[in-house]
Design a protein around this motif. Structure first.
Motif, mmCIF file in Angstrom:
data_model
loop_
_atom_site.group_PDB
_atom_site.id
_atom_site.type_symbol
_atom_site.label_atom_id
_atom_site.label_comp_id
_atom_site.label_asym_id
_atom_site.label_seq_id
_atom_site.Cartn_x
_atom_site.Cartn_y
_atom_site.Cartn_z
ATOM 1 N N ILE A 195 0.832 -1.208 0.000
ATOM 2 C CA ILE A 195 0.000 0.000 0.000
ATOM 3 C C ILE A 195 0.868 1.259 0.000
ATOM 4 N N SER A 196 1.924 1.262 0.796
ATOM 5 C CA SER A 196 2.792 2.448 0.843
ATOM 6 C C SER A 196 3.445 2.698 -0.506
ATOM 7 N N MET A 197 3.822 1.623 -1.217
ATOM 8 C CA MET A 197 4.417 1.807 -2.537
ATOM 9 C C MET A 197 3.420 2.438 -3.495
ATOM 10 N N GLU A 198 2.147 2.057 -3.394
ATOM 11 C CA GLU A 198 1.135 2.669 -4.244
ATOM 12 C C GLU A 198 1.003 4.163 -3.943
ATOM 13 N N VAL A 199 1.085 4.516 -2.660
ATOM 14 C CA VAL A 199 1.021 5.938 -2.294
ATOM 15 C C VAL A 199 2.172 6.699 -2.936
ATOM 16 N N PHE A 200 3.364 6.094 -2.930
ATOM 17 C CA PHE A 200 4.520 6.749 -3.537
ATOM 18 C C PHE A 200 4.325 6.931 -5.040
ATOM 19 N N PHE A 201 3.699 5.948 -5.671
ATOM 20 C CA PHE A 201 3.479 6.054 -7.110
ATOM 21 C C PHE A 201 2.364 7.044 -7.441
ATOM 22 N N ILE A 202 1.542 7.390 -6.445
ATOM 23 C CA ILE A 202 0.574 8.463 -6.635
ATOM 24 C C ILE A 202 1.261 9.823 -6.510
ATOM 25 N N LEU A 203 2.099 9.948 -5.459
ATOM 26 C CA LEU A 203 2.729 11.238 -5.170
ATOM 27 C C LEU A 203 3.874 11.558 -6.129
ATOM 28 N N GLY A 204 4.636 10.524 -6.519
ATOM 29 C CA GLY A 204 5.844 10.743 -7.311
ATOM 30 C C GLY A 204 5.627 11.519 -8.598
ATOM 31 N N PRO A 205 4.747 11.059 -9.501
ATOM 32 C CA PRO A 205 4.541 11.799 -10.751
ATOM 33 C C PRO A 205 4.048 13.220 -10.529
ATOM 34 N N GLY A 206 3.191 13.418 -9.516
ATOM 35 C CA GLY A 206 2.700 14.765 -9.238
ATOM 36 C C GLY A 206 3.816 15.702 -8.803
ATOM 37 N N LEU A 207 4.699 15.204 -7.914
ATOM 38 C CA LEU A 207 5.825 16.018 -7.475
ATOM 39 C C LEU A 207 6.766 16.328 -8.640
ATOM 40 N N ALA A 208 7.003 15.325 -9.478
ATOM 41 C CA ALA A 208 7.889 15.526 -10.631
ATOM 42 C C ALA A 208 7.308 16.567 -11.581
ATOM 43 N N GLY A 209 5.996 16.483 -11.820
ATOM 44 C CA GLY A 209 5.360 17.443 -12.709
ATOM 45 C C GLY A 209 5.401 18.859 -12.165
ATOM 46 N N ALA A 210 5.277 18.981 -10.840
ATOM 47 C CA ALA A 210 5.314 20.316 -10.239
ATOM 48 C C ALA A 210 6.721 20.896 -10.276
ATOM 49 N N LEU A 211 7.731 20.048 -10.007
ATOM 50 C CA LEU A 211 9.105 20.548 -9.908
ATOM 51 C C LEU A 211 9.739 20.828 -11.263
ATOM 52 N N ILE A 212 9.179 20.264 -12.351
ATOM 53 C CA ILE A 212 9.750 20.571 -13.669
ATOM 54 C C ILE A 212 9.529 22.036 -14.026
#
Length: 413
Positions: free
Chosen positions: A157-174
């Motif tokens: 479950i925690s890995m799924e949370v990371f895969f939810i947050l990861g792309p969003g953070l990457a998109g914001a930081l670009i």
């Protein structure tokens, strides 16, 4: 814990697992180390595309990282099993940080594509495998039973949370003034978490395994592990197909930005359903659970071909995503049954390798099918692949059992 009755948990089992005193420090450190797993890959893809202006080059670099992870996870897992996690993880951290610094310098300098691909491959190989070590550590902190199963469900479950947050953070930081910001912050987070995890008391207390002859294939020498890897390969293949076809469907519908949102919806339902499923898993025997869950996952992928609107696709994604965490948890529980003694970290590495290769295969074939037949063809192909692999896993269901003990060196001939 037999493979016929394992897997059922209660909410109290989650409390027992997460309240384990020895697990607190490595638990927090592991979260920090794994948070940027999806973030680094997406940040690297966007960063390279921004600097080179080419999605093709960015795709090559991203694929090289995936191949590196597939290879490095098994090697690191075997070293962790043999020497304990502390030394292998600290060495991996040093190599990862160095390679990352060189890659960023090469991107800024406009280095040739082969150099970028080679360095990206190194990033994947040296990425510290805290996930494998963390999962294996639970087996040392908790006895076989519902609390251990709850711990494995928490990991999924925690890995799924990371895969939810990861792309969003990457998109914001670009959008930051420097496009490499997301890649650097992700690397710093991973390095810090991995060092803290490796130096935590519970991890440092993990002793090296006794010396002895290790089969060339290690954990993969177990027939049950090969069956599990086959199930993981099918699981990853479906994910790879969907990760390409869903954004393509959004683009064709005239709303490219919704592609990433739809994939996040998939992960959200996975997290929501993961805990509920662990309370009453089905089927009970692991030998049946692996092919049944994979077949249902394939059937849900076929349903994605039916909606004619993005709203309909979102609903179908919710249904399909519900089957992600149950499979990840089933993989972890199966390792406890089929992996030879002392090979837990390597066994998790083999599962990660199989999933990664499946994703790479699914993405490459899905892109081809989307261009020639549209997203529905890719969804149906994902279903066909999953059902075919599920049949093979079902035929091998009898191998999902504890491996025979290795013969003693002093046994009479």
């Amino acid at each position: 814990m037999s493979h016929s009755d394992s897997g059922r948990t209660t909410l109290g089992d989650y409390r027992i697992a997460l309240a384990t005193r020895e697990a607190r420090r490595p638990l927090i450190a592991s979260l920090l180390a794994r948070l940027p797993i999806a973030m680094i890959g997406i940040s690297g893809l966007l960063y390279v595309q921004h600097r080179t202006g080419s999605y093709t080059v960015a795709g090559f670099v991203s694929a090289a990282t995936l191949v590196g992870v597939a290879m490095g996870s098994v090697v690191q897992g075997r070293l962790i099993d043999r020497f304990g996690p502390t030394r292998p993880l600290l060495i991996a951290v040093g190599l990862f940080a160095t390679t990352m610094a060189v890659l960023i310098t090469a991107i800024e300098a406009g280095a040739p594509v082969p150099a970028l691909v080679a360095l990206a491959f190194g990033i994947g190989v040296f990425e510290p495998m805290c996930g494998s070590a963390s999962r294996a550590l639970w087996g040392r902190l908790l006895p076989p039973g519902p609390a251990l199963t709850a711990a494995y469900s928490y990991e999924a479950i925690s890995m799924e949370v990371f895969f939810i947050l990861g792309p969003g953070l990457a998109g914001a930081l670009i959008a930051a003034p420097w496009p490499g910001t997301g890649m650097v912050l992700g690397a710093l987070c991973m390095v810090t978490g991995a060092v803290l995890f490796a130096l935590s008391p519970a991890v440092r207390a993990w002793p090296p395994s006794p010396g002895g002859r290790v089969p060339l294939l290690g954990a993969f020498a177990s027939p049950g592990m090969r069956t599990l890897a086959l199930a993981a390969l099918g699981f990853g293949t479906v994910i790879g197909f969907v990760e390409v076809a869903v954004p393509a469907a959004a683009t064709l519908a005239g709303n490219t930005a919704l592609g990433g949102v739809l994939l996040s919806v998939w992960s959200v339902s996975s997290v929501a359903f993961g805990i509920a499923y662990s309370l009453r898993p089905w089927p009970r025997p692991l030998g049946l659970r692996l092919p049944v869950l994979l077949a249902l996952f394939g059937a849900s992928a076929a349903l994605l071909a039916w909606p004619s609107t993005l709203w309909g696709l979102a609903v179908a994604m919710l249904a399909a995503g519900a089957l992600i965490t149950p499979q990840s948890t089933a993989h972890s529980v199966t390792i406890e049954v089929v992996a030879p003694k002392g090979t837990a970290a390597e066994a998790f590495g083999w599962v990660l390798t199989a999933i990664t290769l499946g994703i790479a295969f699914g993405q490459s074939v899905s892109g081809y099918l989307v261009e020639r037949g549209g997203p529905p063809v890719a969804f149906l192909a994902a279903a066909a692949c999953a059902l075919a692999v599920a049949c093979l896993v079902w035929l091998r269901r009898a191998t999902v059992r504890a491996p025979a003990p290795a013969p003693s060196a002093h046994a009479p001939v």
